[in-house]
Enzyme design. Structure first.
Site, short mmCIF file in Angstrom:
data_model
loop_
_atom_site.label_atom_id
_atom_site.label_comp_id
_atom_site.label_asym_id
_atom_site.label_seq_id
_atom_site.Cartn_x
_atom_site.Cartn_y
_atom_site.Cartn_z
N GLU A 49 33.04 51.08 -12.88
CA GLU A 49 33.13 51.91 -14.09
C GLU A 49 34.60 52.11 -14.41
O GLU A 49 35.36 52.60 -13.57
CB GLU A 49 32.51 53.29 -13.83
N ASP A 85 34.88 66.44 -17.37
CA ASP A 85 35.62 66.02 -16.19
C ASP A 85 36.41 67.15 -15.56
O ASP A 85 36.95 68.01 -16.23
CB ASP A 85 36.57 64.88 -16.55
N TYR A 136 21.98 56.83 -15.04
CA TYR A 136 23.01 57.53 -14.26
C TYR A 136 22.56 58.96 -14.08
O TYR A 136 22.49 59.72 -15.05
CB TYR A 136 24.33 57.46 -15.04
#
Lengths: 267, 406
Positions: A49, A60, A175
């Site tokens: 990735e 994040d 995911y």
């Protein structure tokens, strides 16, 4: 068959899960980042990735934010990310590559043109963190036409009423975001991960990769025991950020250990 | 979405997916999606519950001090020699700005949803103070995210929030201003979705926030309609407000959107000037993009990276804008203009001397446009400006800008 499908299919035959490292593309600079990608491949990555930096990465944690900021400071942009993929592809035509990031840089580039250029550069799939199925239409068409997989994120908060919508037209792999939180902070408990993956398998035949909060070879191995892939980002990005003359060696060693943890899980 | 032709109205948005035409929406990580949808459903329910409005009305009256006056600014009108200028005095609200209108609505909703912890972001500190205030009143713990740059330039408000019992968390990422505070609040929310309610301070963010915040702020425009009818027996000719995220402006504008005779003007912060690149004028100097959960006009580069905004006013220092304004701009129903730091500083001082009102630096931008424009308008032209905040918090930064050591 796409590179992603081919890789997962081969892994399934081999009876093991995928080790999926994440790095910010261009961190700390273009050339070093290219060297890191090659090191990750040599160390046993099964899929890579590549993070596309964004100034405002709201999902994040501080580590990945810092990696993205280093890449931006080194002059990375979407064109350079595609250059990076192209350069890696020149020597490796099999490693599946997924770009992970936020929608605005794609939107500015132009979704249609981006999908075509990304495919041509050697990208196999996209994870667009802030593009839930409800808003995905304008990227889906271009991505499908170009032959790019759109990888879906599923979270602990995604309930069963919502899962069919999220998984509808998912491709490549799914995911599973293992914690309700941001990258590189808490770690999930394995019981929860196992339960969540089992639930997902009732709704999809796609491979299920698990990420967020996986920091050690042991954790990666435990996840690989129940899922089809373990995504590890922040610890690798932190090692890159620490720098130093032996950074590449340390990243190799870390990736090797993580890959070993994953490979040993189901043999 | 052009005006809904069936209803012939600009007031029907957003659609069921939270879109105002191209703008708005819910661009958030999957982790937040179920929660955002839950907030949307809870708001729909509250909106249709008379008990919710009754409770809010009681607090508006006895706690906030509404309705705020509509004040004829006689000396300013004489000084400028043109349009007849009214101020909507939302700076007289409890906590000193329009922000309380929204915080009150959202905390009542949070209580209905059984949430036990509140988070908020703040730029100038006005929203943080309002959020901390309602959290004190309703006994809920409150964490306010604030960029460290803003903490430095808004020290009095930081102290106020702490006095009110809120925890003020300094944000050191990115440009360390409002947009980064928003990022950090969203990160907190993702990690604490089970018990936490996020009180967003402006009419931006993912749906339902732009609509919900607008609805809570519409009390401004609704009151103006009633008050101007009493004062003048007719609608105003122009309504004007400053725009950072755009909540005070949409609250004033929305009730007038379907009155084509009312000119609607939003004033953005031009900082050192639009051509300087150092400004916060997303509509007049930006382009469409996706940030903080919605599509709207943004300050950004060709790569879609968000640019740092600049304004002397910390409350306008944001590189985005509420999505309904983006839509109104494209639809041509509202005009969006700008005023520089220097113009706002002039207006700030003029208002203090002529009217005995020290405006916040945010409405000083709207006032700068009024000062520029009113002299050329006829004397029977009625202009209503939203005085959305008071300037006590700004005396230190104004002193510094004027080279006066306090």
């Amino acid at each position: 068959m796409s590179r992603i499908a081919a890789r997962f299919s081969a892994l399934q035959e081999a009876g093991r899960a995928a080790f999926i490292p994440f790095v910010s593309g261009g961190d700390p600079d273009f050339d070093t980042s290219l060297a890191i990608l090659r090191r990750l491949a040599d160390a046993g990555a099964d899929l890579i990735e590549i993070g596309v930096s964004f100034t405002d990465p709201m999902a994040d944690g501080p580590t990945v934010q810092a990696g993205g900021a280093r890449a931006l400071a080194a002059g990375m942009n979407m064109n350079r990310i595609l250059d990076l993929v192209r350069a890696f592809r020149a020597e490796d035509d099999e490693m599946p590559i997924v770009l992970m990031g936020y929608f605005n840089p794609i939107y500015r580039y132009g979704a249609e043109r981006f999908a075509v250029d990304a495919k041509a550069a050697g990208v196999d799939g996209l994870i667009t963190v802030d593009l839930p199925p409800e808003e995905e239409e304008e990227l889906r068409g271009p991505a499908e036409r170009a032959g790019l997989d759109l990888v879906r994120l599923v979270a602990p908060t995604t309930d069963e009423d919502r899962l069919p919508l999220v998984l509808q037209r998912a491709s490549g792999f799914v995911y599973y975001v293992s914690i309700a939180g941001i990258t590189g902070t808490r770690s999930p408990t394995m019981v929860d991960v196992e339960f969540a993956v089992a639930r997902l398998r009732r709704f999809t035949d796609l491979p299920v990769a698990v990420g967020f909060g996986i920091n050690t070879a042991e954790q990666a191995g435990a996840v690989a025991g129940v899922a089809d892939g373990a995504v590890v980002g922040s610890v690798i990005v932190r090692e890159i950020g620490a720098g130093g003359p032996d950074m590449l060696e340390r990243v190799s060693a870390l990736a090797g250990a993580l890959a070993g943890g994953v490979a040993g899980a189901r043999t | 979405m052009s005006p809904d032709t069936a209803a012939n109205s600009y007031r029907t948005g957003p659609d069921e997916r939270g879109h105002f035409g191209l703008y708005g929406g819910r661009y958030v990580a999957e982790t937040l999606m179920p929660l955002i949808r839950e907030v949307g459903a809870a708001y729909e329910e509250a909106k249709n519950d008379p008990a919710f409005h009754e409770e809010m009305g009681r607090f508006h009256k006895h706690y906030t001090g509404r309705p705020s006056p509509l004040y004829f600014a006689e000396r300013l009108t004489e000084h400028l020699g043109g349009a007849k200028i009214y101020f909507k005095r939302d700076e007289l609200n409890h906590t000193g700005s329009h922000k309380i209108n929204n915080c009150l609505g959202q905390i009542l909703l949070a209580r209905r949803m059984g949430k036990t912890r509140i988070i908020a972001e703040t730029g100038a500190g006005q929203h943080g103070v309002a959020a901390a205030t309602v959290c004190a009143r309703f006994d809920l713990p409150c964490t306010v995210y604030m960029g460290s740059v803003d903490i430095d330039r808004q020290a009095p408000n930081v102290f106020r929030m702490r006095l009110l019992g809120a925890e003020v968390t300094a944000v050191e990422s990115g440009s360390r201003t409002l947009k980064d505070a928003l990022n950090e609040a969203l990160r907190d929310w993702v990690a604490n979705v089970h018990d936490t309610f996020y009180i967003i301070g402006t009419a931006a963010g993912p749906a339902p926030y732009p609509e919900m915040v607008r609805d809570f702020q519409c009390i401004i425009g609704d009151e103006v309609r009633t008050q101007i009818a009493e004062a003048e027996g007719r609608l105003p000719d122009t309504v004007v407000a400053c725009i950072g995220g755009g909540s005070n402006a949409i609250g004033l504008f929305h009730p007038f959107l379907d009155d084509p005779e009312v000119r609607i003007v939003g004033v953005e912060a031009a900082g050192h000037g639009l051509e300087s690149g150092a400004h916060a004028a997303s509509l007049t100097g930006g382009s469409p993009g996706v940030l903080h959960g919605n599509r709207t006009y943004l300050l950004q580069n060709d790569d879609g990276q968000i640019a740092d905004a600049h304004s002397i006013s910390a409350g306008l220092d944001y590189p985005g804008i509420g999505p309904e304004h983006a839509w109104l701009k494209d639809a041509g129903r509202a005009e969006y203009v700008s005023a520089t730091d220097a113009e706002a500083l002039e207006a700030f001082q003029l208002c203090a001397r002529l009217e005995g009102i020290i405006p916040a630096l945010e409405p000083a931008h709207a006032l700068a446009w009024v000062i520029r424009t009113a002299p050329d308008l006829p004397r029977d032209h009625i202009l209503v400006m939203n005085m959305c905040g008071r300037g006590d918090k700004d005396v230190f930064s104004v002193g510094e800008a004027l080279g006066i050591d306090l």
